[in-house]
Design a protein around this motif. Sequence first.
Motif, PDB file in Angstrom:
ATOM      1  N   LYS A 134       0.809  -1.216   0.000  1.00 27.04           N
ATOM      2  CA  LYS A 134       0.000   0.000   0.000  1.00 27.04           C
ATOM      3  C   LYS A 134       0.842   1.266   0.000  1.00 27.04           C
ATOM      4  O   LYS A 134       0.344   2.332  -0.352  1.00 27.04           O
ATOM      5  CB  LYS A 134      -0.972  -0.009   1.188  1.00 27.04           C
ATOM      6  CG  LYS A 134      -1.923  -1.207   1.192  1.00 27.04           C
ATOM      7  CD  LYS A 134      -2.567  -1.434  -0.160  1.00 27.04           C
ATOM      8  CE  LYS A 134      -3.575  -2.566  -0.220  1.00 27.04           C
ATOM      9  NZ  LYS A 134      -3.189  -3.850   0.315  1.00 27.04           N
TER      10      LYS A 134
ATOM     11  N   GLN B 222       1.033   2.284  -3.550  1.00 31.26           N
ATOM     12  CA  GLN B 222      -0.272   2.766  -4.021  1.00 31.26           C
ATOM     13  C   GLN B 222      -0.588   4.150  -3.454  1.00 31.26           C
ATOM     14  O   GLN B 222      -1.096   5.033  -4.151  1.00 31.26           O
ATOM     15  CB  GLN B 222      -1.358   1.757  -3.636  1.00 31.26           C
ATOM     16  CG  GLN B 222      -1.113   0.373  -4.249  1.00 31.26           C
ATOM     17  CD  GLN B 222      -2.233  -0.623  -3.958  1.00 31.26           C
ATOM     18  OE1 GLN B 222      -3.344  -0.243  -3.605  1.00 31.26           O
ATOM     19  NE2 GLN B 222      -1.948  -1.901  -4.117  1.00 31.26           N
ATOM     20  N   LEU B 223      -0.263   4.317  -2.183  1.00 33.65           N
ATOM     21  CA  LEU B 223      -0.626   5.573  -1.521  1.00 33.65           C
ATOM     22  C   LEU B 223       0.239   6.745  -1.961  1.00 33.65           C
ATOM     23  O   LEU B 223      -0.170   7.900  -1.792  1.00 33.65           O
ATOM     24  CB  LEU B 223      -0.553   5.399   0.005  1.00 33.65           C
ATOM     25  CG  LEU B 223      -1.783   4.675   0.576  1.00 33.65           C
ATOM     26  CD1 LEU B 223      -1.461   4.010   1.909  1.00 33.65           C
ATOM     27  CD2 LEU B 223      -2.935   5.671   0.740  1.00 33.65           C
TER      28      LEU B 223
ATOM     29  N   GLY C 233     -12.082  -0.063   5.054  1.00 36.67           N
ATOM     30  CA  GLY C 233     -11.455  -1.363   4.822  1.00 36.67           C
ATOM     31  C   GLY C 233     -11.804  -2.339   5.921  1.00 36.67           C
ATOM     32  O   GLY C 233     -12.542  -2.001   6.858  1.00 36.67           O
TER      33      GLY C 233
ATOM     34  N   SER D  19      -7.223  -4.125   8.091  1.00 38.21           N
ATOM     35  CA  SER D  19      -6.743  -3.662   6.787  1.00 38.21           C
ATOM     36  C   SER D  19      -5.350  -3.054   6.875  1.00 38.21           C
ATOM     37  O   SER D  19      -5.093  -2.149   7.683  1.00 38.21           O
ATOM     38  CB  SER D  19      -7.716  -2.613   6.248  1.00 38.21           C
ATOM     39  OG  SER D  19      -7.130  -1.913   5.164  1.00 38.21           O
TER      40      SER D  19
ATOM     41  N   PHE E 289      -4.238  -1.469   4.262  1.00 33.77           N
ATOM     42  CA  PHE E 289      -4.423  -0.217   3.519  1.00 33.77           C
ATOM     43  C   PHE E 289      -4.773   0.910   4.494  1.00 33.77           C
ATOM     44  O   PHE E 289      -4.235   2.017   4.431  1.00 33.77           O
ATOM     45  CB  PHE E 289      -5.533  -0.383   2.478  1.00 33.77           C
ATOM     46  CG  PHE E 289      -5.332   0.414   1.220  1.00 33.77           C
ATOM     47  CD1 PHE E 289      -4.563   1.570   1.199  1.00 33.77           C
ATOM     48  CD2 PHE E 289      -5.919   0.002   0.034  1.00 33.77           C
ATOM     49  CE1 PHE E 289      -4.379   2.299   0.025  1.00 33.77           C
ATOM     50  CE2 PHE E 289      -5.737   0.715  -1.144  1.00 33.77           C
ATOM     51  CZ  PHE E 289      -4.974   1.867  -1.158  1.00 33.77           C
TER      52      PHE E 289
ATOM     53  N   THR F  48      -1.746   1.856   6.615  1.00 36.07           N
ATOM     54  CA  THR F  48      -0.729   2.570   5.854  1.00 36.07           C
ATOM     55  C   THR F  48      -1.227   3.960   5.440  1.00 36.07           C
ATOM     56  O   THR F  48      -0.450   4.921   5.417  1.00 36.07           O
ATOM     57  CB  THR F  48      -0.301   1.743   4.625  1.00 36.07           C
ATOM     58  OG1 THR F  48      -0.114   0.386   5.032  1.00 36.07           O
ATOM     59  CG2 THR F  48       1.003   2.252   4.057  1.00 36.07           C
ATOM     60  N   ALA F  49      -2.538   4.061   5.154  1.00 44.08           N
ATOM     61  CA  ALA F  49      -3.116   5.373   4.820  1.00 44.08           C
ATOM     62  C   ALA F  49      -3.002   6.311   6.016  1.00 44.08           C
ATOM     63  O   ALA F  49      -2.683   7.502   5.865  1.00 44.08           O
ATOM     64  CB  ALA F  49      -4.574   5.225   4.400  1.00 44.08           C
TER      65      ALA F  49
ATOM     66  N   LEU G   8     -11.807   3.003  -3.576  1.00 40.52           N
ATOM     67  CA  LEU G   8     -11.258   1.726  -4.042  1.00 40.52           C
ATOM     68  C   LEU G   8     -12.265   0.929  -4.870  1.00 40.52           C
ATOM     69  O   LEU G   8     -11.932  -0.119  -5.408  1.00 40.52           O
ATOM     70  CB  LEU G   8     -10.799   0.893  -2.838  1.00 40.52           C
ATOM     71  CG  LEU G   8      -9.743   1.590  -1.973  1.00 40.52           C
ATOM     72  CD1 LEU G   8      -9.420   0.762  -0.751  1.00 40.52           C
ATOM     73  CD2 LEU G   8      -8.491   1.885  -2.764  1.00 40.52           C
TER      74      LEU G   8
ATOM     75  N   GLY H 216      -4.180   3.793  -7.433  1.00 42.50           N
ATOM     76  CA  GLY H 216      -3.221   2.966  -6.699  1.00 42.50           C
ATOM     77  C   GLY H 216      -2.437   2.033  -7.606  1.00 42.50           C
ATOM     78  O   GLY H 216      -1.274   1.713  -7.323  1.00 42.50           O
TER      79      GLY H 216
END
Length: 340
Positions: free
Chosen positions: A56, A59-60, A79, A83, A85, A88-89, A166, A174
């Motif tokens: 991620k 992607q981020l 998520g 998650s 994602f 990490t977000a 998403l 991403g």
Amino acid sequence: MLSPDQLAKALDVFPRVDAVHAPTAVEKMARVGAQAGLELSVKRDDCTGVALGGNKVRQLEFYIGAAQAEGADTILITGAIQSNFVRTAAAMARRAGMDCHVQLEERVPGVSDLYRTNGNVLLDHLFGATVYSFPVGEDEEAADASLAEIAAGLKAQGKRPYIIGLAASCPPLGALGYVRGAMELVAQGVAEDFDEIVVASGSASTHCGLLWGLRALGVSTPVYGICVRRAADIQAARVAGRLADMSAMIGVDLVVPAADVRLFLDEREGGYGQMSAATKAAVLSAAQLEGLLLDPVYTGKTLAGLLTLHERGMLAGRRVLFWHTGGQPALFSYADAFVG
Ligand SMILES: *Cc1c(COP(=O)(O)O)cnc(C)c1O
């Protein structure tokens, strides 16, 4: 077909923050490979550098770039409870000086207390994310609608929210991170050393980004997606759709043939986040034969799928690259399955 420079230029129009510790290493998995009778290597995208790493981060880079370009001050994402994602977000938002609001969906039945408090959930709280819970795990539209409502509330308070979308209806930003991942593999000079790349296929950003990026550069190495959430036919349609979306978004006239979209789901595997005996065995064998950590939700399932494909004769004589996508924080929420 594009040169690496032309492809880099095509991506330049998309705002991006620089976060990934790249290039990530490509290493042999000699003992797991030998046990299976397979020439096996691993691309270490568990080591992408930010907040325990994983796919991620790549992607981020693009989502946070887009959020900054819009002048956002708050990141929103939905998520599963564990998650990667979401975790990490939250980290990438803080790294960019932004707030983060996260919605955690009940996607896995019968989970333990650890699942709700440890692993990625612990990290979400460390990053000071505002956490909401959502009662359904497989209704993407409803989850997105709920997130949109949270965003509307934030706007009414004068905040400038950016939603990381998403769903298949959102632009596949991403996946650009994994077009860069494909470029990285080629720049490492090893893309031709493999006859097969095997990677987890969830939202399919990683799978699509790699496949699209390799084909854009004229590299024909097959990419096998291991389903971690949806049935193979449903996932294949999603991947095909996203690949077309990518060509339109990037503005490159590339058609990835349907035959290149290859997906596998071992019928013995459970649904999302449910660890089968084969997945548990794969996690243990990577740990005990290689000192390599996999996770129960994605990478353990992917290695298990890879080994099953091999057992069924699909990888005989092939040099295989297992693309590690991270996820290890979730291990701590599955402790009950390994200890005691
Ligand atoms: C999200 C995730 C995946 C799946 O990646 P997609 O791009 O959503 O298909 C695989 N592995 C790990 C560890 C993840 O967190």
